[in-house]
Enzyme design. Sequence first.
Site, PDB file in Angstrom:
ATOM      1  N   TYR A 137     -86.430 -94.896  -5.135  1.00 55.58           N
ATOM      2  CA  TYR A 137     -87.488 -94.091  -5.112  1.00 55.58           C
ATOM      3  C   TYR A 137     -88.648 -95.128  -5.429  1.00 55.58           C
ATOM      4  O   TYR A 137     -89.723 -94.802  -5.103  1.00 55.58           O
ATOM      5  CB  TYR A 137     -86.415 -92.905  -5.507  1.00 55.58           C
ATOM      6  CG  TYR A 137     -88.344 -91.723  -5.415  1.00 55.58           C
ATOM      7  CD1 TYR A 137     -88.848 -91.477  -4.866  1.00 55.58           C
ATOM      8  CD2 TYR A 137     -88.642 -91.685  -7.011  1.00 55.58           C
ATOM      9  CE1 TYR A 137     -89.869 -90.926  -4.875  1.00 55.58           C
ATOM     10  CE2 TYR A 137     -89.715 -90.647  -7.239  1.00 55.58           C
ATOM     11  CZ  TYR A 137     -90.576 -90.599  -5.987  1.00 55.58           C
ATOM     12  OH  TYR A 137     -91.605 -89.576  -7.022  1.00 55.58           O
TER      13      TYR A 137
HETATM   14  N1  LIG Z   1     -93.084 -82.795  -8.578  1.00 58.40           N
HETATM   15  C1  LIG Z   1     -93.138 -84.255  -8.953  1.00 58.40           C
HETATM   16  O1  LIG Z   1     -92.961 -83.636 -10.334  1.00 58.40           O
HETATM   17  C2  LIG Z   1     -93.730 -85.191  -8.783  1.00 58.40           C
HETATM   18  C3  LIG Z   1     -93.209 -86.300 -10.021  1.00 58.40           C
HETATM   19  C4  LIG Z   1     -94.050 -87.823  -9.894  1.00 58.40           C
HETATM   20  C5  LIG Z   1     -94.389 -87.814  -8.311  1.00 58.40           C
HETATM   21  N2  LIG Z   1     -94.413 -87.119  -7.147  1.00 58.40           N
HETATM   22  C6  LIG Z   1     -94.873 -87.206  -6.048  1.00 58.40           C
HETATM   23  O2  LIG Z   1     -95.884 -86.217  -5.342  1.00 58.40           O
HETATM   24  C7  LIG Z   1     -95.818 -86.598  -3.995  1.00 58.40           C
HETATM   25  C8  LIG Z   1     -95.258 -84.889  -3.775  1.00 58.40           C
HETATM   26  O3  LIG Z   1     -94.544 -84.125  -4.608  1.00 58.40           O
HETATM   27  P1  LIG Z   1     -93.665 -82.795  -4.090  1.00 58.40           P
HETATM   28  O4  LIG Z   1     -92.805 -82.515  -5.535  1.00 58.40           O
HETATM   29  O5  LIG Z   1     -94.261 -82.389  -3.169  1.00 58.40           O
HETATM   30  O6  LIG Z   1     -92.533 -83.278  -3.334  1.00 58.40           O
HETATM   31  P2  LIG Z   1     -92.012 -82.408  -2.080  1.00 58.40           P
HETATM   32  O7  LIG Z   1     -90.890 -82.595  -1.641  1.00 58.40           O
HETATM   33  O8  LIG Z   1     -91.944 -80.831  -2.736  1.00 58.40           O
HETATM   34  O9  LIG Z   1     -93.308 -82.668  -0.840  1.00 58.40           O
HETATM   35  C9  LIG Z   1     -93.293 -84.205  -0.407  1.00 58.40           C
HETATM   36  C10 LIG Z   1     -93.412 -83.619   1.695  1.00 58.40           C
HETATM   37  O10 LIG Z   1     -93.101 -84.375   1.718  1.00 58.40           O
HETATM   38  C11 LIG Z   1     -92.569 -84.141   3.601  1.00 58.40           C
HETATM   39  N3  LIG Z   1     -92.937 -85.251   4.348  1.00 58.40           N
HETATM   40  C12 LIG Z   1     -91.837 -86.133   3.783  1.00 58.40           C
HETATM   41  N4  LIG Z   1     -91.527 -87.409   4.882  1.00 58.40           N
HETATM   42  C13 LIG Z   1     -92.207 -86.800   5.540  1.00 58.40           C
HETATM   43  C14 LIG Z   1     -92.936 -88.043   6.914  1.00 58.40           C
HETATM   44  N5  LIG Z   1     -92.641 -89.310   7.124  1.00 58.40           N
HETATM   45  N6  LIG Z   1     -94.269 -87.566   7.750  1.00 58.40           N
HETATM   46  C15 LIG Z   1     -95.117 -86.080   6.798  1.00 58.40           C
HETATM   47  N7  LIG Z   1     -94.855 -86.149   5.719  1.00 58.40           N
HETATM   48  C16 LIG Z   1     -92.999 -85.384   5.153  1.00 58.40           C
HETATM   49  C17 LIG Z   1     -91.821 -83.240   3.273  1.00 58.40           C
HETATM   50  O11 LIG Z   1     -91.092 -82.588   4.088  1.00 58.40           O
HETATM   51  C18 LIG Z   1     -92.196 -82.705   1.920  1.00 58.40           C
HETATM   52  O12 LIG Z   1     -92.721 -81.658   2.242  1.00 58.40           O
HETATM   53  C19 LIG Z   1     -94.183 -87.524  -3.731  1.00 58.40           C
HETATM   54  O13 LIG Z   1     -95.282 -88.798  -3.097  1.00 58.40           O
HETATM   55  C20 LIG Z   1     -93.777 -87.766  -5.177  1.00 58.40           C
HETATM   56  O14 LIG Z   1     -93.073 -88.740  -4.899  1.00 58.40           O
HETATM   57  C21 LIG Z   1     -94.062 -85.603  -7.588  1.00 58.40           C
END
Ligand SMILES: NC(=O)c1ccc[n+]([C@@H]2O[C@H](COP(=O)([O-])OP(=O)(O)OC[C@H]3O[C@@H](n4cnc5c(N)ncnc54)[C@H](O)[C@@H]3O)[C@@H](O)[C@H]2O)c1
Length: 326
Positions: free
Chosen positions: A145
């Site tokens: 990841y």
């Molecule tokens: N939540 C956190 O604490 C955190 C921390 C660091 C980074 N991030 C980054 O922030 C972003 C959002 O995180 P989150 O917590 O909302 O994650 P999440 O898993 O809740 O949301 C990710 C979304 O991406 C969608 N997705 C996955 N593959 C896809 C594709 N091929 N095409 C279109 N949509 C797709 C999923 O259906 C999901 O709704 C991510 O990139 C994550 O890596 C989040």
Amino acid sequence: MVDAESRASVLVTGAAGYVGTHLSRYLQARRWRVIGIDSFLRPLSPAKRGVIAMDVADTAALETLLRSEAVSHVIHLAALTFPAESLLDPGSYYATNVAGTLSLLRAIRNVSVSTLVFASSCAIYGATTDDYVNESNAASPCSPYGRSKLMAEQMIIDSAVASKSFDAVILRLFNVAGGDSGSFVPGTRCAATRLIPSAIRAARDSSSVFGIHGVDWPTPDGTCVRDYVHIEDVCAAFERSLVIPRSGGCPILNIGSGVGTSIRNVIQAVERATESQIATAVREASPGDPPAIVASVDAARRVLQWSPGRSALAEIVQSALAESGA
Ligand SMILES: NC(=O)c1ccc[n+]([C@@H]2O[C@H](COP(=O)([O-])OP(=O)(O)OC[C@H]3O[C@@H](n4cnc5c(N)ncnc54)[C@H](O)[C@@H]3O)[C@@H](O)[C@H]2O)c1
């Protein structure tokens, strides 16, 4: 106040996820025109909340959408997001997070997008002995990841430099947590598996046990230390990234609270807020987890004129409780 720029169209990928749901609502409340897409891999709710079903891998469909909606700004959140899962299924992580980002970059190549803001992660740093990590710390991710996020960052930087038609901003998010002050939103499956929602569930349900993954980490109380940043502070950082003056560069910015919080600190805060006891059990340490990681947010304060004003742990827990309908 809303200026002309603030009424531009923003494409949010991954709009049905935890961050995407809150960010879309935050931007709409500030009169941005938000076009959300998601593959609904992990759907927020059966009613798709106005989000278009589209995979970021579909370059042609993305390009058509960007043109037809006259999108000028893109926020790229779509990703697979679980480090432990990525150790078991790295191929899916590279396909979605790396190839998916490449597809988006190809789609914006021939359209008039001026800004791409990318949700990267503190997972790119890996294990660190520094009290605070800043953006010049060496990247040494512990999981596919984290590595996929780092590769995506590098592709975005190279593409922005080469294209000259769009600027990129990379936000390295730390542990995003909490809910928004407005309304009740049912938690996503993903959010519900994360730490604070899990602790709230354990506090509500006296039969459930909260697993602490490792108590022998080299941290003050032996449990992992993380940097929790309120979802509204994160939304504000994304919006600031859309409106800062274009520099032709590609700022890379940590988005955290700048405060280290252990798992035991979280348990105590949830117990205080819910006035209940959480039963705990020690579990095996999760693979791919660094013992402690806390952000230096000086660069984001300076570049975005932003501060994590809502990220005190008690406020994060209260907002998570409110949003979960407790
Ligand atoms: N939540 C956190 O604490 C955190 C921390 C660091 C980074 N991030 C980054 O922030 C972003 C959002 O995180 P989150 O917590 O909302 O994650 P999440 O898993 O809740 O949301 C990710 C979304 O991406 C969608 N997705 C996955 N593959 C896809 C594709 N091929 N095409 C279109 N949509 C797709 C999923 O259906 C999901 O709704 C991510 O990139 C994550 O890596 C989040």
